[in-house]
Design an enzyme around this catalytic site. Structure first.
Site, PDB file in Angstrom:
ATOM      1  N   ASP A 160       4.816   7.758   3.722  1.00  0.00           N
ATOM      2  CA  ASP A 160       3.678   7.067   3.117  1.00  0.00           C
ATOM      3  C   ASP A 160       2.535   8.067   3.058  1.00  0.00           C
ATOM      4  OD1 ASP A 160       1.607   5.336   2.431  1.00  0.00           O
ATOM      5  OD2 ASP A 160       2.384   3.700   3.668  1.00  0.00           O
ATOM      6  N   ASP A 168      -2.356   5.519  -3.018  1.00  0.00           N
ATOM      7  CA  ASP A 168      -1.579   5.274  -1.800  1.00  0.00           C
ATOM      8  C   ASP A 168      -0.148   4.982  -2.256  1.00  0.00           C
ATOM      9  OD1 ASP A 168      -0.576   4.216   0.588  1.00  0.00           O
ATOM     10  OD2 ASP A 168      -1.977   2.529   0.674  1.00  0.00           O
ATOM     11  N   HIS A 217      -2.559  -4.322  -0.992  1.00  0.00           N
ATOM     12  CA  HIS A 217      -3.992  -4.448  -0.724  1.00  0.00           C
ATOM     13  C   HIS A 217      -4.804  -3.803  -1.828  1.00  0.00           C
ATOM     14  CE1 HIS A 217      -3.722  -0.195   0.594  1.00  0.00           C
ATOM     15  NE2 HIS A 217      -2.532  -0.574   1.019  1.00  0.00           N
ATOM     16  N   HIS A 232      -7.983   0.092   2.756  1.00  0.00           N
ATOM     17  CA  HIS A 232      -7.664  -1.333   2.744  1.00  0.00           C
ATOM     18  C   HIS A 232      -8.901  -2.112   2.327  1.00  0.00           C
ATOM     19  CE1 HIS A 232      -3.634  -1.441   5.025  1.00  0.00           C
ATOM     20  NE2 HIS A 232      -3.770  -0.322   4.378  1.00  0.00           N
ATOM     21  N   GLU A 272       2.683  -2.920  -2.322  1.00  0.00           N
ATOM     22  CA  GLU A 272       3.353  -2.348  -1.151  1.00  0.00           C
ATOM     23  C   GLU A 272       4.373  -3.337  -0.608  1.00  0.00           C
ATOM     24  OE1 GLU A 272       0.539  -0.839   1.641  1.00  0.00           O
ATOM     25  OE2 GLU A 272       2.084  -0.108   2.996  1.00  0.00           O
ATOM     26  N   GLU A 287       5.971   1.772  -2.241  1.00  0.00           N
ATOM     27  CA  GLU A 287       4.560   1.493  -2.561  1.00  0.00           C
ATOM     28  C   GLU A 287       4.075   2.348  -3.726  1.00  0.00           C
ATOM     29  OE1 GLU A 287       1.809   2.526   0.606  1.00  0.00           O
ATOM     30  OE2 GLU A 287       0.312   1.113  -0.169  1.00  0.00           O
TER      31      GLU A 287
HETATM   32 MN    MN Z   1       0.676   3.484   2.089  1.00  0.00          MN
HETATM   33 MN    MN Z   2      -0.959   0.850   1.494  1.00  0.00          MN
END
Ligand code: MN
Ligand code: MN
Length: 324
Positions: free
Chosen positions: A109, A120, A182, A190, A215, A310
């Protein structure tokens, strides 16, 4: 000044404001696009390095190095979470010699930012050929694709959550109820709005111009994670006011965080380069005083496996633009 002039000035001012907003919007989209391109490049670069026998610290450091080489900033420490570890593992300040083994399911990630505009993204690699696990990655990818296609202004994220739940359960796995997608805001990984993984959880309305991380997690377990006692990632608490700090190192670390990471998560490992001594004591005092918060490593039950996919998207007038 005549009334007419007044009116003219007012409309000029409005135009200036509009122009400024336009420029800001353009800068935001350019920065996000660049951050997304870098994330794509980095993923391509590291994929061949993920092998049985790869040392996780090397993998993480190579990934973080590549982000900088390509002109990006670190939106958070690279996470490599293996098997029942669902999220928030990054190598500790003191090398733990973690290495990828036969039978592992490995989630990577990573986050890239350009001037606070963040993308992200995560993917999973499996070194486990057990029959029951053969579709676990595909489950997350199919759910991600389906949820992403639903993204548009005015949709409630719980509709995407319902879709995610149906697909993951259709593959005979469970989504993880504490984790999910998110909103992403500038300098904030976030954001306020959530994208739940279960239909029963509350959602938020997506709006044009907003950025979301879609995600997905699939688990062989019950679909619930707990805090382990380990934590290697920290983040400034933006609501904490001034607090008394006894240690000199704590003050120096706080200054370093404010200057370099702002409200983005950071690794204790990163501080080792600038502070030879007392990093852990400094962090401890900052946590005790509520100045920074801890992200504990999150895990499913022992023996279970978790996969993750994600992507980051930008909500556009009629749908979305994929950034990563
Ligand atoms: Mn992530
Ligand atoms: Mn994330």
């Amino acid at each position: 000044m005549t009334e007419n002039n007044n009116l003219k000035n007012q409309s000029d001012k409005k135009n200036d404001k509009e122009v400024e907003e336009e420029e800001e919007k353009k800068y935001k989209i350019e920065s996000l696009t660049k951050a997304g391109k870098i994330a794509q490049e980095v993923k391509k670069y590291i994929k061949p390095q993920i092998q049985v026998g790869t040392k996780v610290l090397n993998l993480i450091e190579n990934t973080e190095k590549k982000i900088v080489e390509l002109g990006g900033g670190w939106a958070f420490p690279v996470n490599v979470s293996i098997n029942n570890i669902a999220a928030h593992y990054t190598s500790p300040i003191k090398d733990d010699d973690l290495t990828i083994k036969e039978g592992d399911i490995v989630k990577i990630d990573l986050g890239v930012h350009i001037d606070g505009y963040i993308t992200d993204t995560a993917f999973t690699v499996s070194f486990n050929d057990e029959k029951s696990l053969e579709n676990i990655i595909q489950a997350t990818e199919v759910a991600l694709e389906a949820a992403k296609m639903m993204a548009k202004p005015k949709i409630n994220t719980k509709e995407l959550g319902k879709k995610i739940e149906d697909i993951i359960k259709g593959f005979k796995f469970n989504p993880i109820k504490e984790l999910g997608g998110h909103q992403i805001e500038r300098w904030t990984v976030h954001g306020k709005k959530q994208l739940p993984e279960l239909g029963v959880q509350g959602g938020d309305i997506m709006e044009e111009g907003e950025v979301f991380a879609i995600e997905i997690f699939a688990s062989t377990g019950e679909g619930t994670v707990h805090n382990t006692k380990y934590s290697y990632i920290y983040e400034l608490n933006p609501y904490a006011g001034r607090v008394p700090l006894r240690r000199k190192t704590s003050k120096q670390i706080l200054g370093h965080i404010n200057k370099n990471y702002k409200t983005l998560p950071f690794a204790e490992r990163w501080l080792a380069k600038d502070f030879r001594m007392g990093v852990m004591f400094g962090l401890q005092e900052l946590v005790q005083q509520g100045k920074i918060q801890v992200h504990y490593v999150l895990a499913e039950q022992k023996g279970e496996f978790v996969a993750q996919s994600e992507q980051t998207i930008l909500i556009t007038e009629d749908g979305f633009k994929q950034l990563t």
